[in-house]
Design a protein around this motif. Structure first.
Motif, PDB file in Angstrom:
ATOM      1  N   ALA A  98     -49.557  -6.743  29.266  1.00  0.00           N
ATOM      2  CA  ALA A  98     -50.353  -7.024  27.930  1.00  0.00           C
ATOM      3  C   ALA A  98     -50.874  -5.640  27.232  1.00  0.00           C
ATOM      4  O   ALA A  98     -50.401  -5.228  26.068  1.00  0.00           O
ATOM      5  CB  ALA A  98     -51.064  -8.150  27.865  1.00  0.00           C
ATOM      6  N   ILE A 101     -48.564  -2.679  26.370  1.00  0.00           N
ATOM      7  CA  ILE A 101     -47.911  -2.986  25.050  1.00  0.00           C
ATOM      8  C   ILE A 101     -48.919  -3.123  23.884  1.00  0.00           C
ATOM      9  O   ILE A 101     -48.541  -2.253  22.850  1.00  0.00           O
ATOM     10  CB  ILE A 101     -47.329  -4.493  25.220  1.00  0.00           C
ATOM     11  CG1 ILE A 101     -46.201  -4.541  26.481  1.00  0.00           C
ATOM     12  CG2 ILE A 101     -46.436  -4.955  23.764  1.00  0.00           C
ATOM     13  CD1 ILE A 101     -45.580  -5.708  26.566  1.00  0.00           C
ATOM     14  N   ARG A 102     -49.850  -3.620  23.977  1.00  0.00           N
ATOM     15  CA  ARG A 102     -50.785  -3.814  22.751  1.00  0.00           C
ATOM     16  C   ARG A 102     -51.525  -2.462  22.446  1.00  0.00           C
ATOM     17  O   ARG A 102     -51.460  -1.961  21.313  1.00  0.00           O
ATOM     18  CB  ARG A 102     -51.910  -4.571  23.028  1.00  0.00           C
ATOM     19  CG  ARG A 102     -52.951  -4.924  21.871  1.00  0.00           C
ATOM     20  CD  ARG A 102     -54.225  -5.689  22.296  1.00  0.00           C
ATOM     21  NE  ARG A 102     -53.780  -6.964  22.972  1.00  0.00           N
ATOM     22  CZ  ARG A 102     -54.032  -7.402  24.146  1.00  0.00           C
ATOM     23  NH1 ARG A 102     -54.675  -6.432  24.926  1.00  0.00           N
ATOM     24  NH2 ARG A 102     -53.726  -8.446  24.556  1.00  0.00           N
ATOM     25  N   ARG A 124     -40.780  -7.314  25.821  1.00  0.00           N
ATOM     26  CA  ARG A 124     -41.058  -8.468  26.511  1.00  0.00           C
ATOM     27  C   ARG A 124     -42.344  -8.270  27.391  1.00  0.00           C
ATOM     28  O   ARG A 124     -42.616  -7.191  28.104  1.00  0.00           O
ATOM     29  CB  ARG A 124     -40.033  -8.802  27.616  1.00  0.00           C
ATOM     30  CG  ARG A 124     -38.895  -9.055  26.767  1.00  0.00           C
ATOM     31  CD  ARG A 124     -37.568  -9.196  27.735  1.00  0.00           C
ATOM     32  NE  ARG A 124     -37.567 -10.506  28.342  1.00  0.00           N
ATOM     33  CZ  ARG A 124     -36.660 -10.888  29.451  1.00  0.00           C
ATOM     34  NH1 ARG A 124     -35.559 -10.458  29.451  1.00  0.00           N
ATOM     35  NH2 ARG A 124     -36.777 -12.050  30.133  1.00  0.00           N
ATOM     36  N   GLU A 125     -43.514  -9.358  27.497  1.00  0.00           N
ATOM     37  CA  GLU A 125     -44.608  -9.229  28.135  1.00  0.00           C
ATOM     38  C   GLU A 125     -44.436  -9.514  29.373  1.00  0.00           C
ATOM     39  O   GLU A 125     -44.108 -11.075  29.510  1.00  0.00           O
ATOM     40  CB  GLU A 125     -45.724  -9.694  27.234  1.00  0.00           C
ATOM     41  CG  GLU A 125     -47.082  -9.641  28.049  1.00  0.00           C
ATOM     42  CD  GLU A 125     -47.745 -10.755  28.956  1.00  0.00           C
ATOM     43  OE1 GLU A 125     -48.112 -10.510  30.154  1.00  0.00           O
ATOM     44  OE2 GLU A 125     -47.221 -12.021  28.819  1.00  0.00           O
ATOM     45  N   HIS A 126     -44.531  -8.916  30.490  1.00  0.00           N
ATOM     46  CA  HIS A 126     -44.393  -9.445  31.998  1.00  0.00           C
ATOM     47  C   HIS A 126     -45.504  -8.616  33.030  1.00  0.00           C
ATOM     48  O   HIS A 126     -45.732  -7.443  32.356  1.00  0.00           O
ATOM     49  CB  HIS A 126     -43.069  -9.065  32.572  1.00  0.00           C
ATOM     50  CG  HIS A 126     -41.799  -9.929  31.879  1.00  0.00           C
ATOM     51  ND1 HIS A 126     -41.711 -11.338  32.379  1.00  0.00           N
ATOM     52  CD2 HIS A 126     -41.046  -9.910  30.958  1.00  0.00           C
ATOM     53  CE1 HIS A 126     -40.900 -11.795  31.635  1.00  0.00           C
ATOM     54  NE2 HIS A 126     -40.358 -11.011  30.843  1.00  0.00           N
ATOM     55  N   HIS A 302     -55.219  -6.298  29.729  1.00  0.00           N
ATOM     56  CA  HIS A 302     -55.434  -7.499  29.065  1.00  0.00           C
ATOM     57  C   HIS A 302     -56.768  -7.455  28.531  1.00  0.00           C
ATOM     58  O   HIS A 302     -57.663  -8.346  28.779  1.00  0.00           O
ATOM     59  CB  HIS A 302     -55.651  -8.731  30.085  1.00  0.00           C
ATOM     60  CG  HIS A 302     -54.159  -8.664  30.778  1.00  0.00           C
ATOM     61  ND1 HIS A 302     -53.085  -9.155  30.193  1.00  0.00           N
ATOM     62  CD2 HIS A 302     -53.746  -8.829  32.240  1.00  0.00           C
ATOM     63  CE1 HIS A 302     -51.966  -9.345  31.120  1.00  0.00           C
ATOM     64  NE2 HIS A 302     -52.360  -9.066  32.078  1.00  0.00           N
TER      65      HIS A 302
END
Length: 304
Positions: A98, A101-102, A124-126, A302
């Motif tokens: 996360a 990506i963010r 895609r979040e993984h 996160h």
């Protein structure tokens, strides 16, 4: 010699089971067995031998698997080398955790909308294990992953990991907890009787905690799991235990972040891609941009 058979051989060397290879490639065990027999006929030597109820590679099979990695890499390189130096275009599939990506990928996506309008990025979040599995299945082109200095990820010769940013981690405890300053092991020893909170989708956090607890002379009582660090802080606030948190993160009023030093706990992030695709213009562009952003500061996983 069919590259499909070489791919099966490489995966058999990695997974150790024809059934696992069949499941990963979406075929049947009998098909994998037939293709391995055909490849052995091509090579004129046995590539597998019985091993209990399973099979294992013979020395010749292991050697061919090593060559197969090089061969498949060359095939991938040829496939993506049709237009060297061309403007990046098409769809790049990215799977990652996360914060990567963010904090890193999304700003790049926004900028590329203007600078490279023909390039589309599918996100895609993984967690790392999930993203790497998608990479192995050719269901993504780039995996954004992490490990810890105390829980290093296993090396995979089929892929290349490009180092991105690093981030120091500490220990989240109730703000009222009476924790004396000290080394990581001294801090852990003071919390031997506590419940411990770990990640629900990745085992790296738990490995770090178990390693440090063992060095401090106790076995941690792992009780709760949460993927979101917001939720980890909520659990700490509710008195459910203690857990790892990134240094520099904004803490809840009832949570205190204790530094961990000697040994330090450090998260390390990576951009991972399969060999043979590293020069594909969209992949090379986004990887370079991620590396560039990583030099501007550390981010952690996160963040709330």
């Amino acid at each position: 010699m069919e590259t499909r058979r070489l791919r099966m051989l490489v995966e058999l060397s990695r997974l150790g089971s024809m059934r696992a290879v069949a499941d990963m490639l979406g075929t049947t065990t009998s098909t994998v067995s037939q293709q391995m027999a055909a490849l052995a006929d091509d090579m004129g030597t046995a590539l597998t031998e019985p091993h209990g109820r399973l099979v294992r590679l013979t020395p010749a099979g292991r050697r061919l698997a090593e060559h197969a990695v090089t061969i498949l890499t060359a095939v991938e390189t040829a496939r993506h080398d049709l237009a060297p130096g061309s403007e990046p275009n098409g769809t790049l599939r990215v799977a990652g955790f996360a914060t990567a990506i963010r904090a890193h990928l999304l700003p790049i996506v926004t900028a590329l909308t203007t600078s490279h309008p023909r390039l589309s990025i599918l996100v895609r979040e993984h967690e790392p294990a999930e993203a790497l599995r998608l990479l192995a299945e050719d269901a993504t082109d780039l995996a954004l992953t992490y490990d810890y200095n105390l829980a290093p990820a296993a090396e995979d010769p089929v892929v290349r990991a490009t180092a991105l940013w690093t981030a120091r981690w500490g220990l989240g405890v109730p703000a009222r907890a009476d924790i004396r300053p000290g080394s990581t092991l001294e801090v852990f020893a003071q919390l031997a009787g506590q419940d411990w909170i770990v990640n629900s989708r990745n085992t790296a956090d738990e490995t770090v905690i178990r390693t440090l607890a063992s060095m401090a002379g106790f076995t941690p009582r792992i009780t709760h799991q949460a993927d979101s660090l917001d939720l980890v802080q909520g659990m700490i606030t509710a008195g459910l235990g203690v857990g790892l948190l990134p240094m520099g993160t904004a803490t809840f009023p009832a949570v205190r972040l204790v530094p961990l030093t000697a040994p330090d706990v450090e998260l390390r992030s990576y951009a991972v891609a399969r060999h043979g695709r590293l020069d594909w213009p969209p992949l090379a562009l986004v990887t370079d941009l991620l590396v560039g952003r990583s030099t501007t500061g550390s981010q952690s996983r996160h963040l709330p």
